[in-house]
Design a protein around this motif. Structure first.
Motif, PDB file in Angstrom:
ATOM      1  N   PRO A  33      37.982  42.437  26.708  1.00 34.92           N
ATOM      2  CA  PRO A  33      37.979  43.741  26.059  1.00 34.92           C
ATOM      3  C   PRO A  33      39.045  44.814  26.426  1.00 34.92           C
ATOM      4  CG  PRO A  33      35.971  42.953  26.214  1.00 34.92           C
ATOM      5  CD  PRO A  33      36.749  42.060  26.947  1.00 34.92           C
ATOM      6  N   LEU A  34      39.206  44.617  28.053  1.00 35.29           N
ATOM      7  CA  LEU A  34      40.089  45.555  28.580  1.00 35.29           C
ATOM      8  C   LEU A  34      41.355  45.209  28.241  1.00 35.29           C
ATOM      9  CD1 LEU A  34      40.789  47.804  30.713  1.00 35.29           C
ATOM     10  CD2 LEU A  34      40.542  46.002  32.386  1.00 35.29           C
ATOM     11  N   VAL A  35      41.851  43.847  28.317  1.00 36.61           N
ATOM     12  CA  VAL A  35      43.051  43.373  28.080  1.00 36.61           C
ATOM     13  C   VAL A  35      43.419  43.708  26.628  1.00 36.61           C
ATOM     14  CG1 VAL A  35      44.700  41.389  28.076  1.00 36.61           C
ATOM     15  CG2 VAL A  35      43.097  41.687  29.961  1.00 36.61           C
ATOM     16  N   ASN A  36      42.681  43.199  25.599  1.00 39.48           N
ATOM     17  CA  ASN A  36      42.969  43.512  24.367  1.00 39.48           C
ATOM     18  C   ASN A  36      43.258  44.967  23.954  1.00 39.48           C
ATOM     19  OD1 ASN A  36      43.280  40.720  23.477  1.00 39.48           O
ATOM     20  ND2 ASN A  36      40.935  40.529  23.304  1.00 39.48           N
ATOM     21  N   ARG A  37      42.165  45.860  24.428  1.00 37.83           N
ATOM     22  CA  ARG A  37      42.507  47.318  23.966  1.00 37.83           C
ATOM     23  C   ARG A  37      43.752  47.753  24.845  1.00 37.83           C
ATOM     24  NH1 ARG A  37      37.148  47.849  25.660  1.00 37.83           N
ATOM     25  NH2 ARG A  37      37.730  48.431  27.965  1.00 37.83           N
ATOM     26  N   SER A  38      44.446  47.084  25.640  1.00 39.44           N
ATOM     27  CA  SER A  38      45.395  47.704  26.181  1.00 39.44           C
ATOM     28  C   SER A  38      46.562  47.000  25.549  1.00 39.44           C
ATOM     29  CB  SER A  38      45.448  47.054  27.893  1.00 39.44           C
ATOM     30  OG  SER A  38      44.511  47.841  28.479  1.00 39.44           O
ATOM     31  N   LEU A 174      55.740  42.728  32.837  1.00 42.36           N
ATOM     32  CA  LEU A 174      54.690  43.733  32.944  1.00 42.36           C
ATOM     33  C   LEU A 174      53.301  43.103  33.036  1.00 42.36           C
ATOM     34  CD1 LEU A 174      56.157  46.290  30.471  1.00 42.36           C
ATOM     35  CD2 LEU A 174      56.179  46.651  32.691  1.00 42.36           C
ATOM     36  N   PHE A 175      52.910  42.214  32.283  1.00 43.68           N
ATOM     37  CA  PHE A 175      51.823  41.443  32.427  1.00 43.68           C
ATOM     38  C   PHE A 175      51.448  40.919  33.505  1.00 43.68           C
ATOM     39  CE2 PHE A 175      48.555  38.299  31.616  1.00 43.68           C
ATOM     40  CZ  PHE A 175      47.612  38.870  30.588  1.00 43.68           C
ATOM     41  N   SER A 176      52.391  40.376  34.266  1.00 48.49           N
ATOM     42  CA  SER A 176      52.198  39.757  35.538  1.00 48.49           C
ATOM     43  C   SER A 176      51.848  40.754  36.539  1.00 48.49           C
ATOM     44  CB  SER A 176      53.421  39.223  35.882  1.00 48.49           C
ATOM     45  OG  SER A 176      53.327  38.599  37.239  1.00 48.49           O
ATOM     46  N   VAL A 177      52.391  41.999  36.543  1.00 51.54           N
ATOM     47  CA  VAL A 177      51.850  43.015  37.265  1.00 51.54           C
ATOM     48  C   VAL A 177      50.831  43.666  36.806  1.00 51.54           C
ATOM     49  CG1 VAL A 177      52.893  45.343  38.433  1.00 51.54           C
ATOM     50  CG2 VAL A 177      54.567  43.474  37.967  1.00 51.54           C
ATOM     51  N   ALA A 178      50.460  43.948  35.740  1.00 53.42           N
ATOM     52  CA  ALA A 178      49.411  44.658  35.359  1.00 53.42           C
ATOM     53  C   ALA A 178      48.215  44.068  35.691  1.00 53.42           C
ATOM     54  CB  ALA A 178      49.521  45.209  33.672  1.00 53.42           C
ATOM     55  N   THR A 179      48.009  42.713  35.452  1.00 55.67           N
ATOM     56  CA  THR A 179      46.828  41.879  35.669  1.00 55.67           C
ATOM     57  C   THR A 179      46.380  41.706  37.312  1.00 55.67           C
ATOM     58  OG1 THR A 179      47.989  40.041  35.109  1.00 55.67           O
ATOM     59  CG2 THR A 179      46.904  41.145  33.364  1.00 55.67           C
ATOM     60  N   LEU A 180      47.420  41.863  38.045  1.00 55.01           N
ATOM     61  CA  LEU A 180      47.164  41.580  39.525  1.00 55.01           C
ATOM     62  C   LEU A 180      45.688  42.312  39.867  1.00 55.01           C
ATOM     63  CD1 LEU A 180      50.596  42.314  41.190  1.00 55.01           C
ATOM     64  CD2 LEU A 180      49.198  40.126  41.090  1.00 55.01           C
ATOM     65  N   PRO A 181      45.141  43.388  39.413  1.00 63.00           N
ATOM     66  CA  PRO A 181      43.772  43.892  39.735  1.00 63.00           C
ATOM     67  C   PRO A 181      42.751  43.229  39.215  1.00 63.00           C
ATOM     68  CG  PRO A 181      45.152  45.738  38.965  1.00 63.00           C
ATOM     69  CD  PRO A 181      45.786  44.398  38.671  1.00 63.00           C
ATOM     70  N   LEU A 182      42.895  41.972  38.546  1.00 63.25           N
ATOM     71  CA  LEU A 182      42.006  41.311  37.825  1.00 63.25           C
ATOM     72  C   LEU A 182      41.567  40.039  38.273  1.00 63.25           C
ATOM     73  CD1 LEU A 182      42.832  42.183  33.889  1.00 63.25           C
ATOM     74  CD2 LEU A 182      40.935  43.247  35.293  1.00 63.25           C
ATOM     75  N   PRO A 183      41.064  39.948  39.453  1.00 64.61           N
ATOM     76  CA  PRO A 183      40.767  38.744  40.208  1.00 64.61           C
ATOM     77  C   PRO A 183      39.694  37.966  39.777  1.00 64.61           C
ATOM     78  CG  PRO A 183      40.137  40.404  41.752  1.00 64.61           C
ATOM     79  CD  PRO A 183      40.849  41.118  40.411  1.00 64.61           C
ATOM     80  N   GLY A 184      39.675  36.544  40.172  1.00 62.81           N
ATOM     81  CA  GLY A 184      38.399  35.902  39.704  1.00 62.81           C
ATOM     82  C   GLY A 184      37.989  35.612  38.417  1.00 62.81           C
ATOM     83  N   SER A 185      39.404  35.570  37.579  1.00 61.86           N
ATOM     84  CA  SER A 185      39.253  35.043  36.002  1.00 61.86           C
ATOM     85  C   SER A 185      40.673  34.252  35.935  1.00 61.86           C
ATOM     86  CB  SER A 185      38.869  36.108  35.185  1.00 61.86           C
ATOM     87  OG  SER A 185      40.126  36.888  35.187  1.00 61.86           O
TER      88      SER A 185
END
Length: 228
Positions: A33-38, A174-185
């Motif tokens: 949900p977070l990723v798709n909203r973004s 941009l996606f590579s950097v923006a998703t760094l705070p989403l570990p464990g998935s």
């Protein structure tokens, strides 16, 4: 980033593997949900494409194909209720893990989940006002893409929309950097794989049949549209 010059059809997303980590898979679904909203822009797609074709005088129907964790059909159901439309949504995914996760979420009125392929609904003679999918096209082989579009033409009586990523260097970075705070998935690694597998707009135009239109969306997306 020369590796983005053409589609990488051999790269496989981790969450598509039958032996992937179930805990990481569930966290991936939970973070969708977070990723798709973004990045997915579905509220704009709802407002500009779906809402105008719905009727206020009857119950409307929508089929979401490859619904994964179910966040996009849940959002569509909420927006329909907020805007005063009666909308019944069927969200299908052939993966039992996706169907189990989506079905475990709090119930959304007007939305039901089902483990199925679109071809099964065609065989049943089902029809819907609108057919949608999110981030499905890049998963498909040429024959599977042809089959999905053929099924969509039979299933969707008014509108079909298939939204997907577009393969760009800026989007990848941009996606590579923006998703760094989403570990464990699997969000980051699979998202980057998805970009590598995705189409440019002209590439998609070259493989879709007549009657389908490819529109570019911000940021870094393609929207495949067919109006019946």
């Amino acid at each position: 980033m020369a590796f983005l010059a053409s589609r990488n059809l051999t790269a496989i997303e981790e969450m598509d593997k039958p032996d992937c980590d179930p805990a990481k898979l569930d966290r991936t679904y939970a973070q969708f949900p977070l990723v798709n909203r973004s990045v997915a822009g579905w509220h704009r797609t709802w407002a500009h494409y779906i809402r105008p074709v719905l009727s206020t005088a009857r119950t409307n129907t929508l089929l979401d194909v490859g619904s994964g964790g179910g966040d996009v059909p849940r959002a569509l159901a909420r927006w329909a209720a907020r805007d005063g439309f009666r909308l019944e949504i069927t969200a299908i995914d052939p993966d039992e893990r996706a169907n189990a996760f989506a079905s475990s979420r709090p119930r959304t009125p007007g939305l039901r989940y089902r483990r199925a392929f679109s071809s099964e609904l065609v065989a049943e003679g089902a029809q819907f006002d609108v057919v949608t999918s999110n981030h499905v096209l890049h998963h498909l082989s040429p024959d599977e893409l042809s089959g999905l579009l053929s099924d969509s033409e039979k299933l969707g009586t008014r509108l079909a929309l298939h939204s997907d990523l577009s393969r760009t260097r800026v989007g990848f970075a941009l996606f590579s950097v923006a998703t760094l705070p989403l570990p464990g998935s699997y969000i980051r690694e699979d998202g980057l794989t998805s970009i590598r597998r995705s189409y440019l707009a002209d590439e998609l135009r070259a493989v879709v049949p007549p009657g389908w239109r490819v529109e570019r969306q911000v940021p870094f997306r393609n929207l495949l549209v067919r109006r019946a």
